[in-house]
Design an enzyme around this catalytic site. Structure first.
Site, PDB file in Angstrom:
ATOM      1  N   GLY A  53       0.831  -1.212   0.000  1.00  0.00           N
ATOM      2  CA  GLY A  53       0.000   0.000   0.000  1.00  0.00           C
ATOM      3  C   GLY A  53       0.853   1.244   0.000  1.00  0.00           C
ATOM      4  O   GLY A  53       0.485   2.275   0.557  1.00  0.00           O
ATOM      5  N   GLY A 105       1.228   5.153   3.168  1.00  0.00           N
ATOM      6  CA  GLY A 105       2.466   4.807   2.478  1.00  0.00           C
ATOM      7  C   GLY A 105       3.179   6.039   1.951  1.00  0.00           C
ATOM      8  O   GLY A 105       4.415   6.166   2.078  1.00  0.00           O
ATOM      9  N   TYR A 159     -15.246  -5.227   6.755  1.00  0.00           N
ATOM     10  CA  TYR A 159     -13.888  -4.676   6.853  1.00  0.00           C
ATOM     11  C   TYR A 159     -13.345  -4.840   8.275  1.00  0.00           C
ATOM     12  O   TYR A 159     -12.196  -5.237   8.483  1.00  0.00           O
ATOM     13  CB  TYR A 159     -13.929  -3.204   6.454  1.00  0.00           C
ATOM     14  CG  TYR A 159     -12.618  -2.471   6.532  1.00  0.00           C
ATOM     15  CD1 TYR A 159     -11.669  -2.601   5.532  1.00  0.00           C
ATOM     16  CD2 TYR A 159     -12.350  -1.613   7.600  1.00  0.00           C
ATOM     17  CE1 TYR A 159     -10.468  -1.904   5.592  1.00  0.00           C
ATOM     18  CE2 TYR A 159     -11.163  -0.916   7.668  1.00  0.00           C
ATOM     19  CZ  TYR A 159     -10.214  -1.065   6.662  1.00  0.00           C
ATOM     20  OH  TYR A 159      -9.029  -0.374   6.721  1.00  0.00           O
ATOM     21  N   HIS A 201     -12.325   9.104   2.534  1.00  0.00           N
ATOM     22  CA  HIS A 201     -12.385   9.323   3.977  1.00  0.00           C
ATOM     23  C   HIS A 201     -13.162  10.598   4.269  1.00  0.00           C
ATOM     24  O   HIS A 201     -13.191  11.520   3.457  1.00  0.00           O
ATOM     25  CB  HIS A 201     -10.973   9.423   4.553  1.00  0.00           C
ATOM     26  CG  HIS A 201     -10.212   8.145   4.498  1.00  0.00           C
ATOM     27  ND1 HIS A 201      -8.874   8.078   4.170  1.00  0.00           N
ATOM     28  CD2 HIS A 201     -10.601   6.872   4.723  1.00  0.00           C
ATOM     29  CE1 HIS A 201      -8.480   6.823   4.206  1.00  0.00           C
ATOM     30  NE2 HIS A 201      -9.504   6.066   4.540  1.00  0.00           N
ATOM     31  N   ASP A 259     -25.346   8.606   9.975  1.00  0.00           N
ATOM     32  CA  ASP A 259     -24.184   9.181  10.654  1.00  0.00           C
ATOM     33  C   ASP A 259     -23.069   8.167  10.851  1.00  0.00           C
ATOM     34  O   ASP A 259     -21.945   8.532  11.182  1.00  0.00           O
ATOM     35  CB  ASP A 259     -24.595   9.711  12.039  1.00  0.00           C
ATOM     36  CG  ASP A 259     -25.132  11.126  11.984  1.00  0.00           C
ATOM     37  OD1 ASP A 259     -24.670  11.899  11.121  1.00  0.00           O
ATOM     38  OD2 ASP A 259     -26.010  11.452  12.798  1.00  0.00           O
TER      39      ASP A 259
END
Length: 322
Positions: free
Chosen positions: A14, A20, A144, A187, A278
């Site tokens: 990554g 990274g 995940y 994100h 949320d």
């Protein structure tokens, strides 16, 4: 090859992503590379780590003595909610391939990167490292979360069976240059930066998904870069360690939105779409263990880090992940 003589071949999976890129910056631009260290930053273009054959081939190519394992299938809240099975299966495969190949090829140490979403949804706060497996994670991204939890289980099993000191770190919400700024799948903080940038350009209102009330501990990616390198060199526990700013540095999404608006000089209306989920309202983590090891570590002030991220995005809009 070992830590004692500083002869290390470090493979960063990554290596072209958010964390990274931060490690690469710290190693190459801030002079953190020590004599005898070689660093290799692996991108997904070079190998698909879901495939064990490609994973083995890339380990054969670089022959690492140490691995920082960052590679993962990741996305934003709403993508996780739609694709829990994909996130579970791909991440289980990636993690097993990396850890088992490291074992087979005699890698001295692996430091894997987990996520604060692995912690139980129903819990007491602040969360600490002993609480990872105390109950199911939040339902929004359970695929995940469970895949990431299994890294901790595997690390313990490799230690019990083979004595390997493979470990994991658990950063809270990370953001910074080279992040995923995609509005739907990025994100939260960097998705908001992109969304507000577009609203300002288009002269339209800024619509935030959700109520703005969830609270998060945000950490600048370059700070995490320094901490990951420290963990590789100095942290010798198999048990994981949380990397986070203090509990008092937790901020609401609404606080973040208002800060981005100030930095980008956005003057339009800001609307909150409360029909959208949320996600988890809070996941306050304790950094007491980190502070026992590194009492004097200084995190980049939040507003300064947000400004650096906004500046990078505006300057690199054409190459940013959007």
């Amino acid at each position: 090859m070992d830590l004692e003589n500083n002869s290390m071949r470090v493979l960063v999976t990554g290596g072209s992503g958010l964390v990274g890129s931060a490690i690469k910056h710290v190693v190459q631009e801030e002079g953190e590379r020590r004599e005898g260290e070689e660093w290799f930053f692996l991108s997904s273009k070079e190998a698909n780590l879901v495939d064990p054959v490609q994973t083995r081939a890339v380990f054969e190519k670089y022959r690492p003595t140490h691995v920082i394992h960052l590679a993962a299938k990741v996305g934003g809240l709403y993508q996780h909610m739609r694709e829990n099975l994909h996130f579970l299966r791909d991440n289980l495969k990636i993690n097993d391939n990396v850890l088992q190949t490291a074992h087979e090829m005699g890698v001295t140490k692996v430091v894997s990167c987990l996520s604060s979403c692995i912690f139980p949804d129903k819990t007491t706060y602040p969360i600490d490292e002993t609480m990872i497996h105390n109950g199911p994670p939040h339902d929004s991204n359970f695929g995940y979360s469970h895949a990431k939890r299994m890294i901790d289980v595997q690390n313990r099993a490799y230690f019990q069976q083979y004595g390997h000191r493979y470990t994991a770190v658990i950063p809270t919400n990370v953001f910074g240059p080279h992040d995923n700024f995609n509005i739907e799948n990025g994100h939260v903080l960097t998705a908001l930066v992109h969304k507000m940038y577009k609203a300002k350009k288009g002269g339209t209102p800024m619509t935030v998904w959700g109520s703005g009330t969830p609270r998060r501990q945000f950490m600048f990616s370059l700070d995490l870069g320094h901490l990951m390198i420290w963990a590789l060199r100095e942290y010798n526990e198999v048990d994981p360690i949380i990397f986070s700013v203090g509990e008092g540095d937790e901020v609401s999404i609404k606080d973040v939105v208002e800060m981005i608006a100030e930095i980008l000089d956005f003057k339009g209306p800001i609307l909150y779409d409360t029909t959208m989920s949320d996600g988890q309202i809070k996941k306050t983590a304790s950094n007491a263990k980190l502070r026992r090891y590194l009492p004097d570590f200084t995190f980049t002030p939040f507003k300064e880090a947000v400004k650096k991220t906004c500046d990078w995005f505006e300057a690199n809009y054409d190459i940013a992940r959007t």
